[in-house]
Design a protein around this motif. Structure first.
Motif, PDB file in Angstrom:
ATOM      1  N   ARG A   1      52.077 -53.605  46.072  1.00  0.00           N
ATOM      2  CA  ARG A   1      53.240 -52.714  46.093  1.00  0.00           C
ATOM      3  C   ARG A   1      54.418 -53.295  45.321  1.00  0.00           C
ATOM      4  NH1 ARG A   1      57.886 -52.437  48.751  1.00  0.00           N
ATOM      5  NH2 ARG A   1      57.363 -54.223  50.096  1.00  0.00           N
ATOM      6  N   VAL A   2      54.754 -54.548  45.613  1.00  0.00           N
ATOM      7  CA  VAL A   2      55.963 -55.140  45.020  1.00  0.00           C
ATOM      8  C   VAL A   2      55.779 -55.391  43.528  1.00  0.00           C
ATOM      9  CG1 VAL A   2      57.545 -57.101  45.071  1.00  0.00           C
ATOM     10  CG2 VAL A   2      56.698 -56.125  47.217  1.00  0.00           C
ATOM     11  N   THR A   3      54.622 -55.930  43.124  1.00  0.00           N
ATOM     12  CA  THR A   3      54.452 -56.237  41.697  1.00  0.00           C
ATOM     13  C   THR A   3      54.377 -54.960  40.862  1.00  0.00           C
ATOM     14  OG1 THR A   3      52.034 -56.423  41.943  1.00  0.00           O
ATOM     15  CG2 THR A   3      53.339 -58.467  42.119  1.00  0.00           C
ATOM     16  N   THR A   4      53.838 -53.893  41.425  1.00  0.00           N
ATOM     17  CA  THR A   4      53.813 -52.624  40.693  1.00  0.00           C
ATOM     18  C   THR A   4      55.216 -52.053  40.568  1.00  0.00           C
ATOM     19  OG1 THR A   4      51.547 -52.165  41.390  1.00  0.00           O
ATOM     20  CG2 THR A   4      52.851 -50.285  40.649  1.00  0.00           C
ATOM     21  N   GLU A   5      55.997 -52.123  41.644  1.00  0.00           N
ATOM     22  CA  GLU A   5      57.403 -51.707  41.559  1.00  0.00           C
ATOM     23  C   GLU A   5      58.142 -52.538  40.513  1.00  0.00           C
ATOM     24  OE1 GLU A   5      58.972 -52.125  45.485  1.00  0.00           O
ATOM     25  OE2 GLU A   5      57.997 -50.303  46.245  1.00  0.00           O
ATOM     26  N   ASN A   6      57.876 -53.835  40.492  1.00  0.00           N
ATOM     27  CA  ASN A   6      58.517 -54.724  39.507  1.00  0.00           C
ATOM     28  C   ASN A   6      58.182 -54.288  38.087  1.00  0.00           C
ATOM     29  OD1 ASN A   6      59.302 -56.224  41.743  1.00  0.00           O
ATOM     30  ND2 ASN A   6      57.824 -57.869  41.398  1.00  0.00           N
ATOM     31  N   ALA A   7      56.890 -54.021  37.848  1.00  0.00           N
ATOM     32  CA  ALA A   7      56.443 -53.654  36.501  1.00  0.00           C
ATOM     33  C   ALA A   7      57.060 -52.335  36.057  1.00  0.00           C
ATOM     34  CB  ALA A   7      54.916 -53.571  36.465  1.00  0.00           C
ATOM     35  N   HIS A   8      57.111 -51.378  36.960  1.00  0.00           N
ATOM     36  CA  HIS A   8      57.733 -50.096  36.612  1.00  0.00           C
ATOM     37  C   HIS A   8      59.208 -50.278  36.280  1.00  0.00           C
ATOM     38  CE1 HIS A   8      54.462 -47.512  38.766  1.00  0.00           C
ATOM     39  NE2 HIS A   8      54.120 -47.856  37.543  1.00  0.00           N
ATOM     40  N   ARG A   9      59.882 -51.103  37.050  1.00  0.00           N
ATOM     41  CA  ARG A   9      61.305 -51.356  36.798  1.00  0.00           C
ATOM     42  C   ARG A   9      61.490 -52.102  35.474  1.00  0.00           C
ATOM     43  NH1 ARG A   9      62.100 -53.289  41.348  1.00  0.00           N
ATOM     44  NH2 ARG A   9      61.869 -55.505  40.914  1.00  0.00           N
TER      45      ARG A   9
ATOM     46  N   LEU B   1      58.868 -62.878  45.059  1.00  0.00           N
ATOM     47  CA  LEU B   1      57.820 -61.919  44.700  1.00  0.00           C
ATOM     48  C   LEU B   1      58.388 -60.797  43.839  1.00  0.00           C
ATOM     49  CD1 LEU B   1      54.838 -61.118  45.072  1.00  0.00           C
ATOM     50  CD2 LEU B   1      55.513 -59.869  47.145  1.00  0.00           C
ATOM     51  N   GLU B   2      59.669 -60.501  44.033  1.00  0.00           N
ATOM     52  CA  GLU B   2      60.326 -59.437  43.280  1.00  0.00           C
ATOM     53  C   GLU B   2      60.491 -59.767  41.806  1.00  0.00           C
ATOM     54  OE1 GLU B   2      60.828 -58.903  47.425  1.00  0.00           O
ATOM     55  OE2 GLU B   2      61.327 -60.647  46.196  1.00  0.00           O
ATOM     56  N   ARG B   3      60.096 -60.970  41.403  1.00  0.00           N
ATOM     57  CA  ARG B   3      60.185 -61.352  39.989  1.00  0.00           C
ATOM     58  C   ARG B   3      58.823 -61.655  39.387  1.00  0.00           C
ATOM     59  NH1 ARG B   3      64.473 -60.244  36.630  1.00  0.00           N
ATOM     60  NH2 ARG B   3      65.912 -59.348  38.127  1.00  0.00           N
ATOM     61  N   ILE B   4      57.753 -61.273  40.062  1.00  0.00           N
ATOM     62  CA  ILE B   4      56.397 -61.505  39.563  1.00  0.00           C
ATOM     63  C   ILE B   4      55.789 -60.182  39.104  1.00  0.00           C
ATOM     64  CG2 ILE B   4      54.037 -62.178  40.193  1.00  0.00           C
ATOM     65  CD1 ILE B   4      55.235 -64.169  42.171  1.00  0.00           C
ATOM     66  N   ILE B   5      55.165 -60.193  37.916  1.00  0.00           N
ATOM     67  CA  ILE B   5      54.333 -59.069  37.495  1.00  0.00           C
ATOM     68  C   ILE B   5      52.939 -59.605  37.152  1.00  0.00           C
ATOM     69  CG2 ILE B   5      56.223 -57.585  36.768  1.00  0.00           C
ATOM     70  CD1 ILE B   5      55.734 -58.348  33.898  1.00  0.00           C
ATOM     71  N   LEU B   6      51.943 -58.759  37.328  1.00  0.00           N
ATOM     72  CA  LEU B   6      50.543 -59.170  37.157  1.00  0.00           C
ATOM     73  C   LEU B   6      50.032 -58.773  35.787  1.00  0.00           C
ATOM     74  CD1 LEU B   6      49.087 -58.099  40.627  1.00  0.00           C
ATOM     75  CD2 LEU B   6      50.278 -60.206  40.014  1.00  0.00           C
ATOM     76  N   GLU B   7      49.176 -59.615  35.223  1.00  0.00           N
ATOM     77  CA  GLU B   7      48.625 -59.367  33.893  1.00  0.00           C
ATOM     78  C   GLU B   7      47.242 -59.992  33.806  1.00  0.00           C
ATOM     79  OE1 GLU B   7      49.846 -62.965  31.136  1.00  0.00           O
ATOM     80  OE2 GLU B   7      51.622 -61.780  31.621  1.00  0.00           O
TER      81      GLU B   7
END
Length: 257
Positions: free
Chosen positions: A244-252, A197-203
């Motif tokens: 939570r996780v995908t938003t953290e991923n996107a910010h990073r 999940l730490e490697r997924i971002i939403l679009e």
């Protein structure tokens, strides 16, 4: 809070009701968006939107379908903007598209490689458009050492095995959107369920590829929660965890503070 990491609010389909589209996004807790520019007009409009709205960022590059129209002057302009504009967070979308035949493969490859090199010079991640060209895309990214800046495979449609390669060897993320909600989309669903999940971002890729139950209609950022809900169901976790996780991923990924 959600972030739509790949949206075309610079598309003419939003000319009449952009404010309402943004309002609906906020009502659905989608409070940041990255608008993608892929030629001169769309880049200029993406930057206008980024300047107008605090919560909008821009990615700028040259689309592979239009690679034949891209000049060295165009790429120099992209590089200058990426260096000078603090709301530019990525280079792209760029990559390879073997579905349409407007730009020959060798021209696409040249422009793709030049943009990877550009991204490394300006130290920004890369947004990859890949259509029917997965093997060549991955090969060129590796040959050009794209792992030095990382990136995202936008609208990912390849296998879990390819996802694992780009994550482990290229420091890439996987962009998942509307297709993961389609009933017969077995491969995107498998990817959504199995990769970290730490490697997924939403679009959304709006206005294209609206998720179920809006498939076939104009897409928009407010539909991001539908994508998150499907991923949560596939993984057997709460949608709040996906959020939570995908938003953290996107910010990073985009280095958004």
């Amino acid at each position: 809070m959600f972030i739509d990491t790949h949206v075309h609010l610079n598309n003419e389909q939003y000319n009449e009701d952009l404010d309402q589209v943004i309002e609906r996004a906020f009502e659905n807790n989608v409070k940041e968006m990255v608008v993608i520019g892929f030629d001169r007009p769309t880049i200029e409009r993406a930057l206008e939107l980024a300047e107008q709205y605090d919560f909008i960022y821009a990615a700028i590059g040259w689309h592979p379908v239009d690679a034949i129209d891209c000049t060295d002057e165009d790429l120099a302009w992209v590089e200058k903007l990426a260096t000078e504009h603090n709301k530019v967070v990525a280079i792209g979308e760029t990559g390879l598209d073997y579905h349409w035949d407007k730009s020959p493969k060798d021209v696409q490859e040249e422009i793709f490689r030049k943009q990877i090199q550009l991204a490394k010079r300006v130290k920004l991640p890369i947004i990859i458009h890949n259509r029917e060209a997965t093997g060549d895309c991955v090969r060129m990214l590796m040959e050009e050492h794209a792992e030095e800046v990382g990136g995202v495979m936008h609208s990912f449609s390849a296998s879990v095995e390819i996802a694992e390669v780009i994550i482990e060897k290229l420091n890439f993320y996987v962009g998942l959107g509307g297709p993961v909600t389609f009933k017969n989309a077995k491969t995107p669903k498998k990817v959504a369920a199995e990769i970290p999940l730490e490697r997924i971002i939403l679009e959304t890729d709006a206005p294209f590829l609206a998720p179920h139950p809006n498939r076939g209609k104009r897409n928009e950022p407010s539909y991001i929660p539908l994508i998150a809900a499907e991923i949560a169901q596939l993984r057997g976790i709460e949608v709040e965890e996906v959020e939570r996780v995908t938003t953290e991923n996107a910010h990073r990924f985009y280095n958004i503070k």
